[in-house]
Design a protein around this motif. Structure first.
Motif, mmCIF file in Angstrom:
data_model
loop_
_atom_site.group_PDB
_atom_site.id
_atom_site.type_symbol
_atom_site.label_atom_id
_atom_site.label_comp_id
_atom_site.label_asym_id
_atom_site.label_seq_id
_atom_site.Cartn_x
_atom_site.Cartn_y
_atom_site.Cartn_z
ATOM 1 N N ASN A 68 2.876 8.846 3.574
ATOM 2 C CA ASN A 68 3.775 7.815 3.362
ATOM 3 C C ASN A 68 4.642 7.395 4.606
ATOM 4 O O ASN A 68 4.766 6.212 4.847
ATOM 5 C CB ASN A 68 4.570 7.582 1.945
ATOM 6 N N ILE A 69 5.032 8.503 4.892
ATOM 7 C CA ILE A 69 6.066 8.464 6.163
ATOM 8 C C ILE A 69 5.296 7.781 7.322
ATOM 9 O O ILE A 69 5.627 6.915 8.145
ATOM 10 C CB ILE A 69 6.662 9.637 6.779
ATOM 11 N N ARG A 70 4.134 8.250 7.468
ATOM 12 C CA ARG A 70 3.292 7.889 8.583
ATOM 13 C C ARG A 70 2.875 6.474 8.421
ATOM 14 O O ARG A 70 3.275 5.569 9.412
ATOM 15 C CB ARG A 70 2.142 8.530 8.579
ATOM 16 N N GLY A 71 2.691 5.724 7.326
ATOM 17 C CA GLY A 71 2.349 4.418 7.034
ATOM 18 C C GLY A 71 3.518 3.616 7.367
ATOM 19 O O GLY A 71 3.567 2.529 7.934
ATOM 20 N N VAL A 72 4.887 4.221 6.833
ATOM 21 C CA VAL A 72 6.058 3.430 7.226
ATOM 22 C C VAL A 72 6.365 3.246 8.857
ATOM 23 O O VAL A 72 6.629 2.157 9.177
ATOM 24 C CB VAL A 72 7.192 4.026 6.613
ATOM 25 N N ASN A 73 6.129 4.255 9.454
ATOM 26 C CA ASN A 73 6.191 4.327 10.846
ATOM 27 C C ASN A 73 5.507 3.426 11.757
ATOM 28 O O ASN A 73 5.872 2.546 12.664
ATOM 29 C CB ASN A 73 6.169 5.700 11.498
ATOM 30 N N GLY B 210 1.053 -1.444 -0.033
ATOM 31 C CA GLY B 210 -0.095 0.151 0.065
ATOM 32 C C GLY B 210 0.813 1.274 -0.052
ATOM 33 O O GLY B 210 0.373 2.445 -0.628
ATOM 34 N N ILE B 211 1.926 1.257 0.668
ATOM 35 C CA ILE B 211 2.900 2.541 0.756
ATOM 36 C C ILE B 211 3.688 2.622 -0.521
ATOM 37 O O ILE B 211 3.759 3.601 -1.070
ATOM 38 C CB ILE B 211 3.792 2.286 1.987
ATOM 39 N N ALA C 12 9.811 -13.766 -8.337
ATOM 40 C CA ALA C 12 8.410 -12.746 -8.844
ATOM 41 C C ALA C 12 7.966 -11.885 -7.792
ATOM 42 O O ALA C 12 7.520 -10.866 -8.324
ATOM 43 C CB ALA C 12 7.866 -13.616 -9.733
ATOM 44 N N ILE C 13 7.472 -12.450 -6.894
ATOM 45 C CA ILE C 13 7.049 -11.790 -5.850
ATOM 46 C C ILE C 13 7.659 -10.372 -5.447
ATOM 47 O O ILE C 13 6.989 -9.809 -4.789
ATOM 48 C CB ILE C 13 6.468 -12.579 -4.425
ATOM 49 N N GLU C 14 8.894 -10.571 -5.369
ATOM 50 C CA GLU C 14 9.856 -9.422 -4.986
ATOM 51 C C GLU C 14 10.112 -8.367 -6.094
ATOM 52 O O GLU C 14 10.647 -7.296 -5.689
ATOM 53 C CB GLU C 14 10.932 -10.035 -4.032
ATOM 54 N N VAL C 15 9.596 -8.709 -7.224
ATOM 55 C CA VAL C 15 10.213 -7.853 -8.288
ATOM 56 C C VAL C 15 9.376 -6.537 -7.987
ATOM 57 O O VAL C 15 8.253 -6.341 -7.824
ATOM 58 C CB VAL C 15 9.720 -8.276 -9.697
ATOM 59 N N GLY C 16 10.017 -5.331 -8.107
ATOM 60 C CA GLY C 16 9.505 -4.167 -7.718
ATOM 61 C C GLY C 16 9.719 -3.506 -6.246
ATOM 62 O O GLY C 16 9.483 -2.418 -6.025
ATOM 63 N N THR C 17 10.044 -4.236 -5.332
ATOM 64 C CA THR C 17 10.304 -4.233 -4.104
ATOM 65 C C THR C 17 11.819 -3.419 -3.986
ATOM 66 O O THR C 17 12.682 -3.799 -4.802
ATOM 67 C CB THR C 17 9.855 -5.242 -2.954
ATOM 68 N N CYS D 65 11.937 1.083 5.767
ATOM 69 C CA CYS D 65 13.328 1.974 6.193
ATOM 70 C C CYS D 65 13.689 2.843 4.772
ATOM 71 O O CYS D 65 14.019 3.815 4.655
ATOM 72 C CB CYS D 65 14.569 1.375 6.527
ATOM 73 N N PHE D 66 13.726 1.950 3.400
ATOM 74 C CA PHE D 66 14.065 2.388 2.307
ATOM 75 C C PHE D 66 13.037 3.400 1.701
ATOM 76 O O PHE D 66 13.494 4.547 1.286
ATOM 77 C CB PHE D 66 14.160 1.389 1.122
ATOM 78 N N ILE D 67 11.595 3.363 2.200
ATOM 79 C CA ILE D 67 10.706 4.208 1.454
ATOM 80 C C ILE D 67 10.896 5.346 2.487
ATOM 81 O O ILE D 67 10.780 6.584 1.934
ATOM 82 C CB ILE D 67 9.434 3.453 1.714
ATOM 83 N N ARG D 68 10.873 5.378 3.746
ATOM 84 C CA ARG D 68 11.125 6.503 4.525
ATOM 85 C C ARG D 68 12.267 7.196 4.220
ATOM 86 O O ARG D 68 12.290 8.382 4.237
ATOM 87 C CB ARG D 68 11.326 5.947 6.075
ATOM 88 N N ALA D 69 13.465 6.486 3.925
ATOM 89 C CA ALA D 69 14.757 7.369 3.681
ATOM 90 C C ALA D 69 14.620 7.969 2.604
ATOM 91 O O ALA D 69 14.819 9.318 2.145
ATOM 92 C CB ALA D 69 15.833 6.402 3.389
ATOM 93 N N TYR D 70 13.995 7.425 1.314
ATOM 94 C CA TYR D 70 13.738 8.017 -0.124
ATOM 95 C C TYR D 70 12.641 9.291 0.257
ATOM 96 O O TYR D 70 12.997 10.065 -0.471
ATOM 97 C CB TYR D 70 12.804 6.808 -0.887
#
Length: 514
Positions: free
Chosen positions: A111-116, A48-49, A220-225, A155-160
């Protein structure tokens, strides 16, 4: 095929396969503080994030490409409010109440809120004293390896997210755990240094604990992560911002030697919707056409006005138009020019538009095109930037240049100005319209000696003023006024005025110049 599960706005939407919507119910039935109790729920929340990253990208070009020397706002004579807002950004005088400035801020913090919440459930906490991610007891029915892998993606998403915020707004609110609205209002802006400290901690954790599967062996399930290689590449770019070139070189050499990623044979292949998440894409914000509400709307924004369905279904708005300065900078034999830029000439010979993301969806504002964030070409050119004027650096540049032109540049290791111009030009041509140019110019102030952001923008205005900016009637600015606007204070966006006006606990300082 893209397999995603998305949390979207007020709904939790689970998608399986390419297009099928399996379940739909109000998010109010989900308590985010207690929802993440197993691996399936964590994956749903993370996906979702990932989907939430679409929203900032839909605005980001306004603060990056448009404020660089790459693009212009297409309609200088318009009275449209939207075009006025774009003009204010293009000429560096937005107000602190600018809607897009607030929208981007809000979507990024969502997005940061969701990550936290996810990191809180995983027991992965940022330690401000040590500048590291600490792991508490594992209270979830998953292995510690899987727990850290989930945390690495978060953590990657929050850092980005924070990396974009700090480069655009300067010191922002440092929120690294779930907090209430009242707690949020008692949190003032942190220093730029403290924001970067969190970014480094998050990316170091993502590098250490993310998937290290080589390209070609990624499940395949990790492609794009976000994996360890994407984290190392992004951390290297952060290190360049911090002038930690030796640290950047170590990470970039690791990605080059061990990740399995590489250059696509042709430049056009990188952006083909039939070749998504190819070996050159370390990370991208993903979109999916098909009427699910997950399609990319930017192609319709960038396509030429009054073009019917000749370029894209539903025509376009001609936003983010390539500058004549950029067009003229490409060599005649550079294959990137026709991939990046096109002309709609049926009665509109002057409609030059961004071609890079054009595909043919069946629904308006529903394109398939992903948005590249980190490419292997970037890894090579960052290594050249970090190493400086060496034979190895010229070799990295030539890997990119020769793919596009079949020409090999002659190294000049004795002239720093020649090297830095070659590097800056190559990045400009290679990453045109990928939201890199403005950030590159800011970073060059730290990493290069001869290319400076303020001088580059001043020159852009000087070149484009007689060709374009004189067409503006409201407000009419002289070239000197425009060049005065383009200063380091105005390179930062204003802190949204809404944040300042609605806080009854603290006085939130505004950025200088607003």
């Amino acid at each position: 095929m893209k397999t995603f599960k998305y949390i979207i706005g007020l709904f939790l939407v689970t998608l399986i396969g390419c297009n099928d919507i399996i379940d739909l119910y109000p998010e109010s039935q989900v308590n985010t503080a207690t929802y993440y109790s197993n691996a399936a729920e964590l994956r749903t929340g993370l996906n979702g994030i990932y989907n939430g990253l679409q929203k900032p990208v839909l605005n980001e070009w306004q603060f990056t490409e448009l404020r660089s020397d790459n693009t212009i706002m297409s309609s200088p004579g318009t009275s449209s409010t939207v075009n006025f807002d774009l003009d204010y950004l293009d000429r560096f005088f937005p107000t602190s109440s600018h809607q897009a400035v607030y929208t981007y801020w809000l979507n990024t913090y969502n997005n940061i809120r969701g990550v936290n919440y996810i990191l809180n459930a995983l027991g992965a906490n940022y330690n401000e004293a040590t500048g590291a991610i600490d792991y508490g007891a594992n209270t979830l029915p998953i292995s510690d390896v899987d727990r850290k892998k989930f945390a690495s993606e978060a953590c990657f998403i929050r850092a980005y997210s924070y990396y974009n915020l700090v480069r655009l707004y300067g010191g922002v609110f440092l929120v690294h755990e779930p907090i209430s609205p009242d707690q949020a209002k008692q949190l003032n802006r942190s220093s730029v240094a403290d924001i970067y400290k969190l970014i480094v901690a998050d990316l170091a954790n993502a590098s250490e604990n993310g998937s290290a599967a080589k390209f070609g062996t990624i499940p395949a399930i990790e492609v794009g992560t976000a994996n360890s290689w994407a984290a190392k590449a992004l951390l290297a770019k952060v290190y360049l911002n911090l002038n930690r070139k030796a640290d950047a070189i170590t990470l970039l050499n690791d990605v080059i030697a061990n990740s399995g990623y590489g250059l696509e044979t042709t430049y056009a292949n990188v952006f083909s919707i039939g070749n998504e998440m190819n070996k050159e894409i370390l990370f991208a914000v993903r979109f999916k056409s098909g009427g699910t509400g997950l399609g990319n709307t930017l192609p319709n924004q960038f396509a030429p006005q009054n073009s019917g369905s000749a370029v894209i279904i539903g025509a376009g708005k001609s936003y983010n138009s390539p500058s004549q300065e950029l067009i003229n900078s490409y060599a005649a034999n550079d294959l990137r020019k026709s991939v990046n830029i096109a002309v709609y000439g049926v009665g509109n010979p002057d409609q030059i538009y961004v071609n890079k993301y054009m595909s043919k969806p069946t629904i308006v504002n529903d394109s398939e095109n992903d948005w590249p964030v980190i490419r292997y070409a970037d890894v090579l050119l960052m290594l050249a930037e970090a190493q400086g004027n060496t034979a190895s650096s010229w070799a990295q540049i030539n890997l990119i240049h020769k793919r596009a032109t079949t020409v090999t540049l002659t190294p000049d290791t004795g002239n720093i100005a020649v090297f830095e111009k070659a590097l800056a030009d190559e990045r400009r041509w290679e990453f045109a319209f990928e939201n890199q140019r403005f950030f590159d110019l800011l970073r060059f102030d730290t990493t290069l000696t001869t290319i400076k952001s303020e001088a580059t923008i001043d020159n852009h205005f000087a070149v484009m003023y007689p060709l374009y900016y004189t067409k503006y009637t409201e407000p009419k600015l002289t070239l000197d006024q425009m060049q005065t606007n383009a200063n380091p204070d105005k390179f930062l966006l204003p802190i949204p005025q809404y944040e300042i006006d609605t806080n009854s606990f603290l006085v939130i300082p505004q950025n200088p110049g607003y």
